[in-house]
Design a protein around this motif. Structure first.
Motif, PDB file in Angstrom:
ATOM      1  N   UNK A 167      -0.212   3.623  -7.489  1.00 57.36           N
ATOM      2  CA  UNK A 167      -0.420   2.272  -7.997  1.00 57.36           C
ATOM      3  C   UNK A 167      -0.280   2.332  -9.513  1.00 57.36           C
ATOM      4  N   UNK A 168       0.480   1.422 -10.060  1.00 58.53           N
ATOM      5  CA  UNK A 168       0.619   1.410 -11.507  1.00 58.53           C
ATOM      6  C   UNK A 168      -0.123   0.224 -12.093  1.00 58.53           C
ATOM      7  N   UNK A 169      -0.738   0.494 -13.231  1.00 64.54           N
ATOM      8  CA  UNK A 169      -1.488  -0.559 -13.893  1.00 64.54           C
ATOM      9  C   UNK A 169      -0.610  -1.773 -14.078  1.00 64.54           C
ATOM     10  N   UNK A 207      -2.996  -8.947 -13.046  1.00 66.68           N
ATOM     11  CA  UNK A 207      -3.695  -8.518 -11.837  1.00 66.68           C
ATOM     12  C   UNK A 207      -3.155  -9.330 -10.665  1.00 66.68           C
ATOM     13  N   UNK A 253      -3.541  -8.703  -7.040  1.00 67.95           N
ATOM     14  CA  UNK A 253      -4.655  -8.924  -6.128  1.00 67.95           C
ATOM     15  C   UNK A 253      -4.307  -9.873  -4.983  1.00 67.95           C
ATOM     16  N   UNK A 263       3.032   1.486  -1.625  1.00 73.04           N
ATOM     17  CA  UNK A 263       3.536   2.521  -2.526  1.00 73.04           C
ATOM     18  C   UNK A 263       2.496   3.623  -2.694  1.00 73.04           C
ATOM     19  N   UNK A 264       2.960   4.840  -2.878  1.00 70.28           N
ATOM     20  CA  UNK A 264       2.044   5.986  -2.940  1.00 70.28           C
ATOM     21  C   UNK A 264       1.198   5.947  -4.202  1.00 70.28           C
TER      22      UNK A 264
END
Lengths: 111, 111
Positions: free
Chosen positions: B100-102, B106, B108, B97-98
């Motif tokens: 990144x959303x918080x 997490x 990872x 995805x262009x």
DNA sequence: GTAGAATGACCTATATACGAGCCAAATCAT
DNA sequence: ATGATTTGGCTCGTATATAGGTCATTCTAC
């Protein structure tokens, strides 16, 4: 006025660009926003932008720090590997003469 | 007054120190004096000293330039290899995805 | 041995990278 | 759709890296 304009070789710039891309990829895989990673590194978002672009004028320490945080391995080696490599390099340096003198003929004997 | 004092991780610093040592070794093997290499890079001798020490505050472009000149490879790849790696990295980024959303959690997920 | 070159460790002035802020464009969540 | 968030690309002031010296020391060539 810039006393000396700086130039960079193509190879160096491409290597930098690659490192920047790898950092960006690592950041995305770990789902960190630019802001988040910047804070972890301890820099501003604008500086992280320059890191990911491979800007040759950023501090090398910041670039390495970013790489370390997102898991990009330098010399593809972990911490112990790095230490071992450093020791080996020290050994190889120790064998050489302490001072290098300008050679009339460029010897450049590849190890 | 230093607004923010900068810190560097051990891994990053060791990697830098190693790179500096490798540059020094490469210079010696090619029988270049510090002055000569500094001139080829386009920096002063004092800056080259900091490069070979692995000072985190030097420009990353200068460090890469030094490495390139004395033949130290960061990615063990030549110019074409670097370009290919960069292309591959671009491809892997393109899939993500262009933005990144918080994430609350997490994720990872290591690829 | 000795002269001369190379290196290490400083110091200062000046060019400049960085932080902070802003706006606009892109893209994701809902 | 639309509001929220991320990102890219600026600009400006200030902390700071770099150039360019100097001096002392170490090493090499002769």
């Amino acid at each position: 006025m810039p006393t000396t304009k700086r130039t960079y070789s193509r190879y160096g710039l491409e290597g930098l660009a690659l490192l920047g891309k790898m950092i960006r990829l690592g950041r995305m895989q770990r789902r960190l926003t630019a802001q988040e990673l910047a804070e972890r590194i301890g820099v501003s978002r604008s500086t992280l932008q320059r890191i990911e672009k491979g800007d040759p004028k950023v501090e090398v320490g910041l670039m390495f720090e970013a790489a370390a945080i997102v898991g990009v391995k330098l010399f593809d080696a972990d911490e112990k590997g790095i230490t071992a490599l450093a020791a080996r390099t020290d050994d190889r340096i120790a064998v050489l003469p302490k001072h290098i003198y300008k050679a009339g003929k460029q010897v450049d004997d590849d190890f």
